[in-house]
Design a protein around this motif. Sequence first.
Motif, mmCIF file in Angstrom:
data_model
loop_
_atom_site.group_PDB
_atom_site.id
_atom_site.type_symbol
_atom_site.label_atom_id
_atom_site.label_comp_id
_atom_site.label_asym_id
_atom_site.label_seq_id
_atom_site.Cartn_x
_atom_site.Cartn_y
_atom_site.Cartn_z
ATOM 1 N N LYS A 176 3.272 -0.568 -6.140
ATOM 2 C CA LYS A 176 2.270 -0.861 -5.118
ATOM 3 C C LYS A 176 1.845 0.416 -4.403
ATOM 4 O O LYS A 176 0.654 0.663 -4.182
ATOM 5 C CB LYS A 176 2.835 -1.885 -4.130
ATOM 6 C CG LYS A 176 1.782 -2.533 -3.226
ATOM 7 C CD LYS A 176 1.461 -1.705 -2.009
ATOM 8 C CE LYS A 176 0.375 -2.320 -1.166
ATOM 9 N NZ LYS A 176 -0.049 -1.458 -0.049
ATOM 10 N N ASN A 177 2.807 1.234 -4.044
ATOM 11 C CA ASN A 177 2.500 2.470 -3.329
ATOM 12 C C ASN A 177 1.731 3.454 -4.211
ATOM 13 O O ASN A 177 0.722 4.028 -3.797
ATOM 14 C CB ASN A 177 3.796 3.121 -2.852
ATOM 15 C CG ASN A 177 3.550 4.408 -2.095
ATOM 16 O OD1 ASN A 177 3.101 4.400 -0.964
ATOM 17 N ND2 ASN A 177 3.836 5.538 -2.729
ATOM 18 N N ARG A 178 2.202 3.634 -5.428
ATOM 19 C CA ARG A 178 1.629 4.651 -6.312
ATOM 20 C C ARG A 178 0.205 4.302 -6.742
ATOM 21 O O ARG A 178 -0.683 5.168 -6.754
ATOM 22 C CB ARG A 178 2.523 4.802 -7.539
ATOM 23 C CG ARG A 178 2.069 5.857 -8.531
ATOM 24 C CD ARG A 178 2.046 7.229 -7.921
ATOM 25 N NE ARG A 178 1.971 8.265 -8.946
ATOM 26 C CZ ARG A 178 1.519 9.486 -8.727
ATOM 27 N NH1 ARG A 178 1.092 9.823 -7.519
ATOM 28 N NH2 ARG A 178 1.503 10.373 -9.702
ATOM 29 N N THR A 179 -0.034 3.061 -7.092
ATOM 30 C CA THR A 179 -1.362 2.686 -7.581
ATOM 31 C C THR A 179 -2.415 2.776 -6.484
ATOM 32 O O THR A 179 -3.566 3.133 -6.751
ATOM 33 C CB THR A 179 -1.349 1.264 -8.160
ATOM 34 O OG1 THR A 179 -0.773 0.363 -7.207
ATOM 35 C CG2 THR A 179 -0.555 1.213 -9.455
ATOM 36 N N ALA A 180 -2.037 2.460 -5.251
ATOM 37 C CA ALA A 180 -2.979 2.591 -4.138
ATOM 38 C C ALA A 180 -3.384 4.052 -3.955
ATOM 39 O O ALA A 180 -4.566 4.376 -3.768
ATOM 40 C CB ALA A 180 -2.351 2.046 -2.858
ATOM 41 N N GLU A 181 -2.409 4.921 -4.033
ATOM 42 C CA GLU A 181 -2.673 6.362 -3.917
ATOM 43 C C GLU A 181 -3.584 6.847 -5.044
ATOM 44 O O GLU A 181 -4.557 7.578 -4.815
ATOM 45 C CB GLU A 181 -1.336 7.108 -3.955
ATOM 46 C CG GLU A 181 -1.438 8.622 -3.978
ATOM 47 C CD GLU A 181 -0.092 9.274 -4.267
ATOM 48 O OE1 GLU A 181 -0.073 10.316 -4.944
ATOM 49 O OE2 GLU A 181 0.936 8.736 -3.829
#
Length: 485
Positions: A367-372
Amino acid sequence: MEKFSYAYGINHFEYDENLDKVLKIFWKDYEKYKEKIKLFGNYVSRDVYEITEYIDRVSRPILRYYSPIGERIDYVWVNPFLKIVLEKLNEFEINSRTFLDESLFYHYVLGYLLADAGLYCIVTLTHQTAIMLYKYSKFEKIYKKMFGIEKPYVYGGTWLTEIRSGSDLSLNETNAKIKDDIWLLNGFKYFASNVGIADYSLVSAKYDESKGIKGLALFLVPKYNNEGKLNYKIVRLKEKSATNSVPTGEVELNNSEAYLIGDLENGIYYILEMLMYSRLDNSIGAIGLALKSYIEACEFSKRRKVFGNYLINFPLIRKDLEEIKNNIKKGLVITFKAISEFEKVWKEKPKFSKNYDYARFLTHIAKNRTAELSIKSTLLAREIFGGFGFLNESPIERLHREALVTPIWEGSSNIQALDMLEVLLKKNIFDLFMENFSKISNPQKLNKIENYYKNFLKLSDYEKQYYAKELLNKFSEFIESSYDI
């Protein structure tokens, strides 16, 4: 629309060189559905692309409070073509295959190609609601209509957020009291997505204030009560910078009839389970926005001529496009890795296994990585368009706006880092992580991540929180580099 959007009419599935390779690694039934996914890739590039753009620019949802005779109706008026698109998505079985196959993959693959943050939100909220009813209730007729198996189709919502209670659900003030075998909810939900479209919504409420967050339970709230009257009031619709295909509003619950989902004491676990589905939806949708921006930027670069040459022929433009393409690959790998692990455990019920905790750990990372990656990619694509990319008339402008919500929905990067830390330290899943990746990654990379984590454990509690996002990013980089695609 093809005159101002270069992604319009281009099959998103065929354009993406990464998706086929990733799905061959993670999804055993991929070949079975490949042709249907290909058809969907064409559909989303036309009707879906046009209606979502039109809604954002021209026809956002409108709230009508009263009928001509003064009856309170709280009718959310959406573009009629949106309803047709939702019917078509059900025909493509975007949600129903979860029930029919007992598998999540098909839903998430189609979500990646759909990847409109607003429209996909309607789909995902309905999907989550249907799953929770399927697992924890006896409302078979309702969840089958929600999955899109039976008609007339119905839609769902999940309403947790309050004005003083976002990620900290212990601050929820909505309360639940039982009277004559019916639960009555009173409170105010500040950010209720899919309001007006949702026929049934899952709502958090406290049945016992003294228990804090463990006093939260999950309830199903229908749009109309047993007398056929409005079961709650829509106070207003939100004005949002993006995701305008899905109406979001403020809801007042005043003795609103509700039905308990599962057991009272497991309410917080049901809520956290819902977040697993939605965080993976957020992940796949975020990287899908990066794909759309990549198609727009590539096709624009082939047509735009400057300094006597087409943009696509300039080395720096090629480098930018390769970076976006690589970002998409990274996002797909880490998200489908998380999905593949959640696929093994999603039918579990509280109390969850260690394998479930492992899937949760991977979901926080994804979730964190894909948003970035989504924000970086859409911004880079927007820059390729130059000044035109800053104008409202440019489709790339909307894609970047849509991407900006992905780090916020379902918990910010700080929340993902802290929740990941909690799973690592309290659930002790690092050994399971190492065991899993010993079959995938090489020894040098394994030793490097193991040593990094051992040094991290030497930090004080304050320092662990301070550097939690760095640890989150280290895990992301390790997972992305462990697959040769």
